[in-house]
Design an enzyme around this catalytic site. Structure first.
Site, PDB file in Angstrom:
ATOM      1  N   LYS A 169       0.881   4.393  -2.669  1.00  0.00           N
ATOM      2  CA  LYS A 169       0.699   5.673  -2.522  1.00  0.00           C
ATOM      3  C   LYS A 169       1.641   6.596  -2.597  1.00  0.00           C
ATOM      4  O   LYS A 169       1.680   7.706  -2.550  1.00  0.00           O
ATOM      5  CB  LYS A 169       0.253   6.351  -0.758  1.00  0.00           C
ATOM      6  CG  LYS A 169      -1.002   4.765  -1.154  1.00  0.00           C
ATOM      7  CD  LYS A 169      -2.398   5.567  -1.855  1.00  0.00           C
ATOM      8  CE  LYS A 169      -4.000   5.097  -1.549  1.00  0.00           C
ATOM      9  NZ  LYS A 169      -5.103   5.374  -2.865  1.00  0.00           N
ATOM     10  N   TYR A 194       0.392  -1.238  -0.069  1.00  0.00           N
ATOM     11  CA  TYR A 194      -0.192   0.277   0.039  1.00  0.00           C
ATOM     12  C   TYR A 194       0.999   1.417   0.296  1.00  0.00           C
ATOM     13  O   TYR A 194       0.914   2.162  -0.527  1.00  0.00           O
ATOM     14  CB  TYR A 194      -0.834  -0.078   1.255  1.00  0.00           C
ATOM     15  CG  TYR A 194      -1.602   1.249   1.115  1.00  0.00           C
ATOM     16  CD1 TYR A 194      -2.360   1.451   0.362  1.00  0.00           C
ATOM     17  CD2 TYR A 194      -1.681   2.451   2.475  1.00  0.00           C
ATOM     18  CE1 TYR A 194      -3.768   2.379   0.673  1.00  0.00           C
ATOM     19  CE2 TYR A 194      -2.878   2.992   2.040  1.00  0.00           C
ATOM     20  CZ  TYR A 194      -3.597   2.977   1.221  1.00  0.00           C
ATOM     21  OH  TYR A 194      -4.545   4.511   1.504  1.00  0.00           O
TER      22      TYR A 194
END
Length: 247
Positions: free
Chosen positions: A159, A155
């Site tokens: 990002k 993740y």
């Protein structure tokens, strides 16, 4: 600060931050596309809320990781409202595990949605945004992309990747007067945060100088500003809305 007549596609907008963005843009007169992957009933609730406030909205199902579905969504939007002026890449998923336990499948699934989905939607809408009067690309990142986070290697990587993507697209849109910016929220009171154990949340709060988690409205207000003409001289920026967390 009106958005009258502007067509805004918000991916993953059936709940959480995406829902707040969609509802706020709709209340300002935008034509809002409420995109969802599986939460159909929730998406229709968002549409109803926008229409109750006097706005216009449609719901469109599409998995942003699937280019064919994204292209079909685009055709539905343009048949209904015409070209897209504002794209908010909000859809994202988590598959959290310590890196030693993370499989390639865990890694790939998050990449496919959080970066692949951004590619698919931006690629499909790029010419509309470039040709629009002050078109807007807004990517929703995270403070996790700036700081890293235990158990979120996949993740955090996606990002963080949005920073370079946003900056590059900003350069490529600039000559036509359209912009690309990245909003990086801190920890927000959504379903995702609700699932975090209390002891972990207490540790996070200790790192936030303002000593509170963000409300969805804290993030929405920045996204709405970036979507409007008042932000026309700002592009290629990463806007940290995180209560003062260092990065």
């Amino acid at each position: 600060m009106s958005m009258d007549g502007r067509t805004c596609l918000v991916t993953g907008s059936s709940k959480g931050i995406g829902r707040g963005i969609a509802e706020d843009l709709g209340s300002r007169g935008a034509n809002v596309v409420v995109n969802y992957r599986s939460s159909e009933a929730a998406a229709h609730e968002v549409k109803d809320t926008i229409e109750d406030s006097g706005g216009n909205a449609i719901t469109v199902q599409a998995d942003v990781a699937n280019m064919g579905e994204v292209q079909s969504m685009y055709e539905t939007v343009t048949d209904t409202y015409g070209n897209i002026d504002v794209l908010v890449n909000n859809a994202g998923i988590t598959v959290d595990k310590k890196f030693e336990n993370m499989t390639r499948e865990d890694w790939d699934r998050v990449m496919e949605v959080n970066l692949g989905g951004v590619f698919n939607c931006t690629k499909t809408c790029f010419e509309d945004i470039r040709e629009a009067h002050e078109g807007r690309l807004i990517n929703i990142s995270s403070v996790v992309g700036q700081q890293g986070n235990y158990g979120q290697a996949n993740y955090a990587t996606t990002k963080s990747g949005l920073f370079g993507f946003t900056r590059t697209i900003a350069l490529e849109l600039a000559r036509d007067g359209s912009t690309a910016n990245c909003v990086a929220p801190g920890f927000v009171k959504t379903d995702m945060l609700a699932d975090v154990p209390d002891r972990v949340k207490e540790g996070i709060l200790e790192r936030i100088p303002l000593d509170r988690f963000a409300e969805v409205e804290d993030i929405v207000s920045m996204v709405t500003f970036v979507a409007q003409e008042q932000s026309s001289y700002m592009t290629g920026q990463v806007l940290g809305i995180n209560g003062g967390m260092e990065w």
